[in-house]
Enzyme design. Structure first.
Site, PDB file in Angstrom:
ATOM      1  N   CYS A  69       1.887  13.494  -9.299  1.00  0.00           N
ATOM      2  CA  CYS A  69       0.922  12.402  -9.469  1.00  0.00           C
ATOM      3  C   CYS A  69      -0.437  12.695  -8.841  1.00  0.00           C
ATOM      4  O   CYS A  69      -1.481  12.440  -9.440  1.00  0.00           O
ATOM      5  CB  CYS A  69       1.492  11.125  -8.882  1.00  0.00           C
ATOM      6  SG  CYS A  69       2.221  11.352  -7.270  1.00  0.00           S
TER       7      CYS A  69
ATOM      8  N   ARG B 243      15.507   2.455 -16.506  1.00  0.00           N
ATOM      9  CA  ARG B 243      15.647   1.269 -15.648  1.00  0.00           C
ATOM     10  C   ARG B 243      14.945   1.458 -14.297  1.00  0.00           C
ATOM     11  O   ARG B 243      14.633   0.499 -13.620  1.00  0.00           O
ATOM     12  CB  ARG B 243      17.139   1.002 -15.399  1.00  0.00           C
ATOM     13  CG  ARG B 243      17.512  -0.446 -15.619  1.00  0.00           C
ATOM     14  CD  ARG B 243      18.877  -0.699 -15.035  1.00  0.00           C
ATOM     15  NE  ARG B 243      19.945  -0.102 -15.816  1.00  0.00           N
ATOM     16  CZ  ARG B 243      20.671  -0.776 -16.702  1.00  0.00           C
ATOM     17  NH1 ARG B 243      20.422  -2.037 -16.935  1.00  0.00           N
ATOM     18  NH2 ARG B 243      21.648  -0.177 -17.351  1.00  0.00           N
TER      19      ARG B 243
ATOM     20  N   GLN C 196      -1.783   8.682   0.080  1.00  0.00           N
ATOM     21  CA  GLN C 196      -0.797   8.433  -0.975  1.00  0.00           C
ATOM     22  C   GLN C 196       0.023   7.169  -0.753  1.00  0.00           C
ATOM     23  O   GLN C 196       0.466   6.875   0.356  1.00  0.00           O
ATOM     24  CB  GLN C 196       0.117   9.655  -1.126  1.00  0.00           C
ATOM     25  CG  GLN C 196      -0.669  10.861  -1.607  1.00  0.00           C
ATOM     26  CD  GLN C 196       0.171  12.093  -1.885  1.00  0.00           C
ATOM     27  OE1 GLN C 196      -0.252  13.187  -1.556  1.00  0.00           O
ATOM     28  NE2 GLN C 196       1.327  11.949  -2.512  1.00  0.00           N
TER      29      GLN C 196
ATOM     30  N   HIS D 140      -2.776   6.137  -5.441  1.00  0.00           N
ATOM     31  CA  HIS D 140      -3.110   7.288  -4.601  1.00  0.00           C
ATOM     32  C   HIS D 140      -4.635   7.434  -4.549  1.00  0.00           C
ATOM     33  O   HIS D 140      -5.309   7.271  -5.573  1.00  0.00           O
ATOM     34  CB  HIS D 140      -2.531   8.571  -5.202  1.00  0.00           C
ATOM     35  CG  HIS D 140      -1.057   8.756  -4.989  1.00  0.00           C
ATOM     36  ND1 HIS D 140      -0.256   7.850  -4.356  1.00  0.00           N
ATOM     37  CD2 HIS D 140      -0.239   9.785  -5.343  1.00  0.00           C
ATOM     38  CE1 HIS D 140       0.989   8.303  -4.330  1.00  0.00           C
ATOM     39  NE2 HIS D 140       1.029   9.477  -4.916  1.00  0.00           N
TER      40      HIS D 140
ATOM     41  N   PRO E 133       1.072 -15.572  21.246  1.00  0.00           N
ATOM     42  CA  PRO E 133       0.379 -16.778  21.716  1.00  0.00           C
ATOM     43  C   PRO E 133      -1.136 -16.600  21.730  1.00  0.00           C
ATOM     44  O   PRO E 133      -1.870 -17.564  21.761  1.00  0.00           O
ATOM     45  CB  PRO E 133       0.921 -16.965  23.139  1.00  0.00           C
ATOM     46  CG  PRO E 133       1.438 -15.625  23.547  1.00  0.00           C
ATOM     47  CD  PRO E 133       1.793 -14.868  22.313  1.00  0.00           C
TER      48      PRO E 133
ATOM     49  N   ARG F 258       0.697   9.969   3.674  1.00  0.00           N
ATOM     50  CA  ARG F 258       1.202   8.695   3.141  1.00  0.00           C
ATOM     51  C   ARG F 258       0.510   7.558   3.879  1.00  0.00           C
ATOM     52  O   ARG F 258       0.431   7.571   5.111  1.00  0.00           O
ATOM     53  CB  ARG F 258       2.718   8.612   3.380  1.00  0.00           C
ATOM     54  CG  ARG F 258       3.369   7.399   2.743  1.00  0.00           C
ATOM     55  CD  ARG F 258       3.635   7.553   1.279  1.00  0.00           C
ATOM     56  NE  ARG F 258       4.584   8.612   0.986  1.00  0.00           N
ATOM     57  CZ  ARG F 258       4.629   9.233  -0.195  1.00  0.00           C
ATOM     58  NH1 ARG F 258       3.809   8.914  -1.174  1.00  0.00           N
ATOM     59  NH2 ARG F 258       5.509  10.197  -0.402  1.00  0.00           N
TER      60      ARG F 258
HETATM   61  N1  HSE Z   1       5.290  13.347  -4.678  1.00  0.00           N
HETATM   62  C1  HSE Z   1       4.428  12.241  -4.879  1.00  0.00           C
HETATM   63  C2  HSE Z   1       4.401  11.340  -3.661  1.00  0.00           C
HETATM   64  C3  HSE Z   1       4.889  11.437  -6.051  1.00  0.00           C
HETATM   65  O1  HSE Z   1       5.306  11.476  -2.823  1.00  0.00           O
HETATM   66  O2  HSE Z   1       3.519  10.522  -3.537  1.00  0.00           O
HETATM   67  C4  HSE Z   1       4.401  11.797  -7.379  1.00  0.00           C
HETATM   68  O3  HSE Z   1       4.607  13.074  -7.867  1.00  0.00           O
END
Ligand code: HSE
Length: 368
Positions: A134, A10, A161, A270, A189, A263
Site C-alpha cells: 500500500c 468477507r 502508516q 497512510h 480531577p 505506524r
Molecule cells: N504492510 C502495510 C502496512 C499494509 O502494514 O501498513 C499494506 O501493504
C-alpha cells in the site's frame, strides 16, 4: 460468460473490494462465484445468483474459474497457488497478498502508473497479477510520473502508516486504546496540561491498556517498526519500497528508494514525507505539472497552511480515491532536493482498487 471466483471477500480488503465493485457495477456480464475457507455450502451474497459458497480449498472448484481474485491473505496464496498451477490451471490469478509480488511470473498492478507493463504482460500471456504494497502504491500514485520522466536520482520516504495496514483487528485495538485513554482523562480531577499528561502516560504504561495486537501503546504514541526484520537493519516494509517500486515502474537499473516506516494512530490513511534527489535542477512549476498530469486522482495541494490543513490530512482523504500531494518545495539541501508530503487511503488505492481495475483491464483484453 467469464467465471470469476472471489476468495477472502468477507475480510476488510475484500469488503472494500466488493463495495467498490458494486459501486462501479463491475459484476454485470460475469458469473461470480464466492468461495469460503470456513463456510462452504453457506449462503453467498446476492451477486452469486442463488448459488451457495464454494470451498476455497477445493482445487477442482477453483480451477473451474477463468479468473480468481484473492483477498484471503498470503498464507492462503502460499497453500493454494502452486498446487493450482501444478494441476494445470491456466486461469488469471489476481491477488492482494505480497506472496507472489516479486515472482518472475507476476506483474505488480497499479495501472494508473504501469498500464503499459500490464498490457505487455497480458499480450505475452502473463497470468498472475499482484496488488502492490500500500505505501509503495500510494507513493507512486503521487510521484510515479517523476520517476517515469527520469527526474529521480533517489528517494527517501518517511511514512506515517495507519492501523488498517496491519489488519482489522489492529484498527479495533487502536480504538480500544483511544477509549481507554479518554476514560482515564475523563476521570482526571484536573484540566491542567501537565496533570493530564501524567494521567495519560500512566494509562498508556499501565497493564490494563489493550496491546495484544500491536504489542505496545499506539494511541497517543507511534511505533517505529512495521513488519519483520530484514538484513542491514531494514524492516520488510522498508525493503518493499525499492524492490516493489522499481518492479512496478519497470526500472533497470533500479532507482534507490529507502526510508523509515512508522505506524501512527490513524485508521486507514497512510501518509508519507518524501525527500527526492532530482536528477537535475528542474523548476518547481515543471515538477508540479508532471505530478498533476499523471493521473486523474493525484492532486497538487498548494504549499500553504490553509490548503495543507484542509486537503492534506488523513481526515480529509479517508474513504476517497484522491491522492493529494503538497508541501512541495525545494529543500535547503540544494536546488536538486525536493520535499513533499502525500496522503492516500490504503484500503482503496493501497489495496482494493488496483484489483478491481485489473479485472476490468483483463475483461477488455479478453474481449478484444
Ligand atoms: N504492510 C502495510 C502496512 C499494509 O502494514 O501498513 C499494506 O501493504
Amino acid at each position: 460468460m467469464l467465471r470469476v471466483g472471489l476468495i477472502g471477500w468477507r475480510g476488510m480488503v475484500g469488503s472494500v473490494l466488493l463495495e467498490r465493485m458494486r459501486e462501479e457495477k463491475d459484476f454485470s456480464g460475469i458469473e461470480l462465484i464466492f468461495f469460503s475457507t470456513s463456510n462452504a455450502g453457506g449462503a453467498a451474497p446476492a451477486e452469486a445468483g442463488g448459488a451457495s459458497l464454494r470451498d476455497a480449498s477445493n482445487l477442482r472448484e477453483l480451477a473451474a474459474c477463468d479468473v480468481l481474485i484473492s483477498c484471503q491473505g498470503g498464507e492462503y496464496t502460499s497453500e493454494v497457488y502452486a498446487p493450482l498451477r501444478q494441476s494445470g490451471w491456466k486461469g488469471y490469478w489476481i491477488d492482494a497478498a505480497s506472496t507472489l509480488r516479486m515472482s518472475d511470473e507476476s506483474i505488480i498492478i497499479l495501472d494508473p502508473v504501469n498500464s503499459s507493463l500490464i498490457e505487455q504482460g497480458l499480450a505475452r500471456g502473463v497470468k498472475t497479477y499482484a496488488g502492490g504494497n500500500c505505501t509503495v502504491s500510494l507513493m507512486l500514485m503521487a510521484v510515479g510520473a517523476l520517476f517515469q520522466a527520469g527526474l529521480v536520482e533517489w528517494l527517501t520516504s518517511m511514512t506515517y502508516q495507519a492501523a488498517s495496514g496491519a489488519g482489522a483487528a489492529k484498527m479495533i485495538e487502536l480504538v480500544r486504546q483511544m477509549r481507554h485513554l479518554a476514560n482515564a482523562a475523563q476521570k482526571s480531577p484536573s484540566e491542567n496540561a501537565l496533570d493530564l499528561d501524567r494521567t495519560l502516560i500512566s494509562a498508556q504504561r499501565g497493564a490494563s491498556l489493550p496491546t495484544e495486537e500491536f504489542g505496545a501503546p499506539l494511541a497517543g504514541s507511534l511505533l517505529p517498526w512495521i513488519d519483520k526484520e530484514m538484513p542491514g537493519g531494514q524492516t520488510r516494509e522498508e525493503w518493499k519500497g525499492m524492490a516493489e517500486g522499481n518492479k512496478i515502474l519497470g526500472l533497470h537499473p533500479p532507482v534507490p528508494i529507502d526510508g523509515i516506516c512508522v505506524r501512527i494512530g490513524t485508521m486507514r490513511c497512510h501518509s508519507q514525507a518524501l525527500c527526492i534527489k532530482l536528477a537535475k535542477n528542474v523548476p518547481l512549476e515543471e515538477i508540479e505539472q508532471h505530478i498533476a498530469g499523471a493521473n486523474p486522482w493525484v492532486r497538487v495541494v498548494p504549499n500553504n497552511k490553509e490548503s495543507s490543513l484542509r486537503c492534506l490530512t488523513p481526515t480529509a482523504v479517508s474513504g476517497t480515491l484522491q491522492v493529494p500531494i503538497g508541501r512541495l518545495r525545494k529543500l535547503n539541501l540544494g536546488p536538486q532536493y525536493l520535499g513533499a508530503f502525500t496522503v492516500g487511503d490504503q484500503l482503496l488505492w493501497g489495496a482494493a482498487e488496483p484489483l478491481r481495475r485489473m479485472l476490468g483491464i483483463l475483461r477488455r483484453h479478453l474481449e478484444s
